[in-house]
Design a protein around this motif. Structure first.
Motif, PDB file in Angstrom:
ATOM      1  N   SER A  44       0.839  -1.206   0.000  1.00 32.63           N
ATOM      2  CA  SER A  44       0.000   0.000   0.000  1.00 32.63           C
ATOM      3  C   SER A  44       0.872   1.253   0.000  1.00 32.63           C
ATOM      4  CB  SER A  44      -0.909   0.015   1.234  1.00 32.63           C
ATOM      5  OG  SER A  44      -0.123   0.182   2.408  1.00 32.63           O
ATOM      6  N   THR A  45       0.263   2.358  -0.415  1.00 31.36           N
ATOM      7  CA  THR A  45       0.955   3.650  -0.391  1.00 31.36           C
ATOM      8  C   THR A  45       1.339   4.012   1.041  1.00 31.36           C
ATOM      9  OG1 THR A  45      -0.187   4.455  -2.358  1.00 31.36           O
ATOM     10  CG2 THR A  45       0.699   6.122  -0.858  1.00 31.36           C
ATOM     11  N   LEU A  46       0.412   3.750   1.993  1.00 31.38           N
ATOM     12  CA  LEU A  46       0.678   4.067   3.400  1.00 31.38           C
ATOM     13  C   LEU A  46       1.919   3.333   3.894  1.00 31.38           C
ATOM     14  CD1 LEU A  46      -0.159   5.434   6.037  1.00 31.38           C
ATOM     15  CD2 LEU A  46      -1.581   3.421   6.539  1.00 31.38           C
ATOM     16  N   GLY A  47       2.044   2.057   3.531  1.00 33.91           N
ATOM     17  CA  GLY A  47       3.211   1.286   3.943  1.00 33.91           C
ATOM     18  C   GLY A  47       4.494   1.855   3.370  1.00 33.91           C
ATOM     19  N   ALA A  48       4.474   2.193   2.078  1.00 35.47           N
ATOM     20  CA  ALA A  48       5.663   2.745   1.427  1.00 35.47           C
ATOM     21  C   ALA A  48       6.086   4.058   2.079  1.00 35.47           C
ATOM     22  CB  ALA A  48       5.398   2.952  -0.061  1.00 35.47           C
ATOM     23  N   VAL A  49       5.099   4.914   2.372  1.00 34.34           N
ATOM     24  CA  VAL A  49       5.400   6.213   2.989  1.00 34.34           C
ATOM     25  C   VAL A  49       5.942   6.020   4.403  1.00 34.34           C
ATOM     26  CG1 VAL A  49       4.377   8.366   3.838  1.00 34.34           C
ATOM     27  CG2 VAL A  49       3.745   7.495   1.586  1.00 34.34           C
ATOM     28  N   ILE A  50       5.306   5.118   5.169  1.00 29.61           N
ATOM     29  CA  ILE A  50       5.791   4.846   6.541  1.00 29.61           C
ATOM     30  C   ILE A  50       7.217   4.308   6.500  1.00 29.61           C
ATOM     31  CG2 ILE A  50       5.506   3.345   8.551  1.00 29.61           C
ATOM     32  CD1 ILE A  50       2.483   3.625   8.208  1.00 29.61           C
ATOM     33  N   GLY A  51       7.492   3.426   5.564  1.00 32.73           N
ATOM     34  CA  GLY A  51       8.841   2.889   5.425  1.00 32.73           C
ATOM     35  C   GLY A  51       9.857   3.983   5.149  1.00 32.73           C
ATOM     36  N   LEU A  52       9.498   4.930   4.277  1.00 34.62           N
ATOM     37  CA  LEU A  52      10.388   6.043   3.958  1.00 34.62           C
ATOM     38  C   LEU A  52      10.588   6.934   5.179  1.00 34.62           C
ATOM     39  CD1 LEU A  52      11.968   7.055   1.540  1.00 34.62           C
ATOM     40  CD2 LEU A  52       9.995   8.422   0.866  1.00 34.62           C
ATOM     41  N   VAL A  53       9.506   7.155   5.934  1.00 33.03           N
ATOM     42  CA  VAL A  53       9.600   7.982   7.141  1.00 33.03           C
ATOM     43  C   VAL A  53      10.499   7.320   8.182  1.00 33.03           C
ATOM     44  CG1 VAL A  53       8.290   8.895   9.109  1.00 33.03           C
ATOM     45  CG2 VAL A  53       7.396   9.153   6.798  1.00 33.03           C
ATOM     46  N   GLY A  73      13.885   0.612   6.843  1.00 35.00           N
ATOM     47  CA  GLY A  73      12.686   1.307   6.372  1.00 35.00           C
ATOM     48  C   GLY A  73      11.953   0.510   5.310  1.00 35.00           C
ATOM     49  N   ALA A  74      12.712  -0.091   4.395  1.00 38.57           N
ATOM     50  CA  ALA A  74      12.096  -0.905   3.343  1.00 38.57           C
ATOM     51  C   ALA A  74      11.371  -2.112   3.939  1.00 38.57           C
ATOM     52  CB  ALA A  74      13.173  -1.369   2.360  1.00 38.57           C
ATOM     53  N   LEU A  75      12.004  -2.766   4.915  1.00 33.74           N
ATOM     54  CA  LEU A  75      11.406  -3.942   5.549  1.00 33.74           C
ATOM     55  C   LEU A  75      10.119  -3.567   6.279  1.00 33.74           C
ATOM     56  CD1 LEU A  75      11.726  -6.963   6.202  1.00 33.74           C
ATOM     57  CD2 LEU A  75      13.066  -6.301   8.214  1.00 33.74           C
ATOM     58  N   VAL A  76      10.185  -2.475   7.052  1.00 32.83           N
ATOM     59  CA  VAL A  76       9.001  -2.010   7.785  1.00 32.83           C
ATOM     60  C   VAL A  76       7.895  -1.615   6.816  1.00 32.83           C
ATOM     61  CG1 VAL A  76       8.111  -0.197   9.304  1.00 32.83           C
ATOM     62  CG2 VAL A  76      10.311  -1.289   9.812  1.00 32.83           C
ATOM     63  N   GLY A  77       8.274  -0.875   5.754  1.00 30.33           N
ATOM     64  CA  GLY A  77       7.279  -0.414   4.784  1.00 30.33           C
ATOM     65  C   GLY A  77       6.578  -1.548   4.080  1.00 30.33           C
ATOM     66  N   GLY A 125      12.630  -0.646  -4.271  1.00 28.72           N
ATOM     67  CA  GLY A 125      11.891  -1.852  -4.631  1.00 28.72           C
ATOM     68  C   GLY A 125      10.513  -1.893  -3.995  1.00 28.72           C
ATOM     69  N   ILE A 126      10.428  -1.461  -2.741  1.00 24.26           N
ATOM     70  CA  ILE A 126       9.125  -1.405  -2.055  1.00 24.26           C
ATOM     71  C   ILE A 126       8.235  -0.346  -2.691  1.00 24.26           C
ATOM     72  CG2 ILE A 126       7.952  -0.934   0.131  1.00 24.26           C
ATOM     73  CD1 ILE A 126       9.536  -3.575   0.088  1.00 24.26           C
ATOM     74  N   ILE A 127       8.797   0.848  -2.923  1.00 21.58           N
ATOM     75  CA  ILE A 127       7.999   1.945  -3.488  1.00 21.58           C
ATOM     76  C   ILE A 127       7.505   1.607  -4.888  1.00 21.58           C
ATOM     77  CG2 ILE A 127       8.119   4.341  -4.289  1.00 21.58           C
ATOM     78  CD1 ILE A 127      10.007   4.910  -1.955  1.00 21.58           C
ATOM     79  N   SER A 128       8.391   1.012  -5.714  1.00 17.40           N
ATOM     80  CA  SER A 128       8.011   0.708  -7.100  1.00 17.40           C
ATOM     81  C   SER A 128       6.959  -0.398  -7.181  1.00 17.40           C
ATOM     82  CB  SER A 128       9.243   0.329  -7.915  1.00 17.40           C
ATOM     83  OG  SER A 128       9.845  -0.850  -7.395  1.00 17.40           O
ATOM     84  N   ILE A 169      12.374  16.331  -6.336  1.00 17.01           N
ATOM     85  CA  ILE A 169      12.481  17.214  -5.170  1.00 17.01           C
ATOM     86  C   ILE A 169      12.134  16.464  -3.882  1.00 17.01           C
ATOM     87  CG2 ILE A 169      11.475  19.246  -4.027  1.00 17.01           C
ATOM     88  CD1 ILE A 169      11.091  20.443  -6.853  1.00 17.01           C
ATOM     89  N   LEU A 170      11.012  15.746  -3.895  1.00 16.27           N
ATOM     90  CA  LEU A 170      10.532  15.082  -2.684  1.00 16.27           C
ATOM     91  C   LEU A 170      11.445  13.937  -2.247  1.00 16.27           C
ATOM     92  CD1 LEU A 170       6.661  14.957  -3.325  1.00 16.27           C
ATOM     93  CD2 LEU A 170       7.937  16.523  -1.858  1.00 16.27           C
ATOM     94  N   MET A 171      11.896  13.131  -3.195  1.00 19.09           N
ATOM     95  CA  MET A 171      12.719  11.981  -2.833  1.00 19.09           C
ATOM     96  C   MET A 171      14.119  12.411  -2.390  1.00 19.09           C
ATOM     97  SD  MET A 171      10.714   9.522  -2.895  1.00 19.09           S
ATOM     98  CE  MET A 171       9.069   9.173  -3.520  1.00 19.09           C
ATOM     99  N   ALA A 172      14.658  13.468  -2.997  1.00 18.55           N
ATOM    100  CA  ALA A 172      15.957  13.981  -2.564  1.00 18.55           C
ATOM    101  C   ALA A 172      15.854  14.602  -1.174  1.00 18.55           C
ATOM    102  CB  ALA A 172      16.490  15.003  -3.558  1.00 18.55           C
ATOM    103  N   ALA A 173      14.725  15.257  -0.898  1.00 16.41           N
ATOM    104  CA  ALA A 173      14.511  15.813   0.434  1.00 16.41           C
ATOM    105  C   ALA A 173      14.386  14.703   1.474  1.00 16.41           C
ATOM    106  CB  ALA A 173      13.246  16.672   0.440  1.00 16.41           C
ATOM    107  N   ALA A 174      13.709  13.622   1.097  1.00 13.51           N
ATOM    108  CA  ALA A 174      13.522  12.505   2.023  1.00 13.51           C
ATOM    109  C   ALA A 174      14.839  11.837   2.381  1.00 13.51           C
ATOM    110  CB  ALA A 174      12.569  11.478   1.422  1.00 13.51           C
ATOM    111  N   THR A 175      15.736  11.728   1.415  1.00 16.01           N
ATOM    112  CA  THR A 175      16.999  11.020   1.643  1.00 16.01           C
ATOM    113  C   THR A 175      18.173  11.969   1.886  1.00 16.01           C
ATOM    114  OG1 THR A 175      17.385  10.946  -0.757  1.00 16.01           O
ATOM    115  CG2 THR A 175      16.276   9.053   0.240  1.00 16.01           C
ATOM    116  N   ALA A 176      17.959  13.277   1.686  1.00 16.59           N
ATOM    117  CA  ALA A 176      19.036  14.278   1.787  1.00 16.59           C
ATOM    118  C   ALA A 176      20.213  13.887   0.907  1.00 16.59           C
ATOM    119  CB  ALA A 176      19.483  14.466   3.234  1.00 16.59           C
TER     120      ALA A 176
END
Length: 420
Positions: free
Chosen positions: A8-17, A36-40, A297-300, A328-335
């Motif tokens: 789910s999108t929620l899982g992918a976002v939580i994993g990234l967070v 994060g990938a495992l949790v997501g 891999g999780i997000i895709s 912009i968003l993914m670079a901000a997420a990973t710095a």
């Protein structure tokens, strides 16, 4: 859920967070991304087998980029250790003079980054020269660091660096085509850097002291011609494909440029040491990309890309907006420019091309977008660049809005070029 959207999108976002929080807490970035990938994947509704499979498949897609990045370490190591990179910076600053110190510093860093030195190393390499010039011209650390970072950002989108390699891989493009398409955005960003640093140079008062100067007088630098030959060889080899349809992969071209640099500077006897130095600088990026591959891999394999496309539709925005926004968003997420452009590319390349956005233009917009918020404090670039001029964290934080503006300029210009 079908196989194309196991999570789910929620899982992918939580994993990234989760990954972001762990990185901010100073856990190792690669392990943070894996966790994060495992949790997501698990929260996103996948089984343990599905989650691990998606993580492994995501990392596997990174291997060609990892190999090319490892090869680029040879070029970077040779340019830095022979003094070629420092000579390029020193020559440009001297030729343009102290009156044009800030543009000269920006141009120096841009060129060093554009010829294949990683942006953080380009800043660190230019810093001793920049500090010496700043002391003479009575410029602040903030002004010269912004000039170096801005020039580095401009050079980074037209360089054979990890971020460009990863983005070209995601969109199945030749490296030189992606380097070429962002030349105009890079030049526009450089012009903006010159205007911006000149406008704010009196805003900060963290001036350079004698203790900040660490020029290495013992190292005899090569001539400018010797310094530039290696990078020129790389550019020529990569240009053979569009000019004569002779394909020389970056995996070959980048090390060859490094070896030529060693030959003309008469330091080939140090090939093992300099290659080892270059490898030490890229191994962290390679590990980061493997970790990035797991979360990619999780997000895709989640509903995230479909949901983002639906959101853009609800807001009545054109489909191509997904390219710069995702960068912009993914670079901000990973710095990280590399991790951000890699995740965004691997996740949204197919959706963008399906929306009739040409792969080259999509890659250019996404790649430029990844330079907007890539220097946030949970990434290593923030700390490495601040440390290069002995700047406090509080002082370094003040530059982030200005850095974002520079990245935004190149992103807007890349988008305008696509529209035209």
């Amino acid at each position: 859920m079908d196989n194309s959207a196991m999570f789910s999108t929620l899982g992918a976002v939580i994993g990234l967070v989760v990954a972001i929080v762990l990185i901010v807490k100073n856990y190792h970035a690669t392990y943070s991304l894996v966790i994060g990938a495992l949790v997501g994947g698990l929260i996103g509704g996948g089984s343990l087998v599905q989650t691990v499979s998606a993580m492994i498949n995501g990392s596997a897609t990174m291997m060609s980029a990892v190999l090319r990045i490892m090869a680029s370490g040879i070029l970077a190591g040779c340019l830095v250790k022979t003094g070629a990179a420092a000579k390029i910076a020193d020559t440009i600053v001297k030729k343009l003079g102290s009156k044009n110190a800030l543009p000269a510093i920006a141009i120096s860093t841009m060129i060093i980054c554009a010829v294949g030195v990683f942006i953080d190393i380009a800043v660190i390499t230019t810093a001793p020269v920049a500090l010496a010039v700043a002391k003479k011209a009575n410029l602040s650390k903030s002004a010269i660091l912004l000039a170096m970072i801005g020039g580095g950002k401009a050079g980074n989108i037209i360089s054979p660096n990890p971020n460009t390699i990863a983005t070209s891989e995601a969109f199945h493009l030749s490296l030189n085509s992606l380097m070429a398409v962002n030349i105009i955005p890079a030049i526009c960003a450089l012009i903006f850097v010159a205007l911006l640093t000149n406008a704010i140079k009196n805003k900060f008062h963290d001036y350079v002291t004698e203790e900040d100067l660490e020029m290495n007088a013992d190292k005899k630098l090569p001539s400018f011609l010797q310094s530039i030959i290696g990078p020129v060889v790389v550019i020529v080899l990569l240009a053979l494909r569009p000019l004569f349809n002779v394909v020389v992969d970056p995996l070959i071209a980048l090390p060859v440029g490094g070896f030529v640099c060693l030959l003309v500077t008469k330091e080939f006897k140090h090939v093992a040491d300099y290659s080892q130095y270059g490898f030490s600088k890229v191994i962290g990026v390679c590990a980061l990309l493997i970790g990035t591959g797991t979360i990619a891999g999780i997000i895709s394999h989640s509903n995230l890309q479909a949901d983002m496309i639906n959101l853009i539709g609800l807001l009545h925005l054109p489909a191509f907006v997904l390219a710069p926004v995702s960068g912009i968003l993914m670079a901000a997420a990973t710095a990280s420019t590399t991790a951000g452009s890699t995740i965004a590319g691997r996740t949204f390349a197919q959706a963008l091309t399906a929306a009739n956005v040409t792969p080259l233009n999509a890659a250019a917009m996404l790649h430029a977008g990844a330079t907007v918020l890539d220097s946030l404090p949970h990434g290593s670039f923030f700390h490495a660049t601040g440390g290069s001029v002995k700047m406090s964290i509080k002082q370094r934080l003040q530059l982030i809005p200005y850095e974002a503006l520079i990245g935004l300029v190149s992103t807007v210009v890349a988008t305008i070029i696509y529209l035209v």
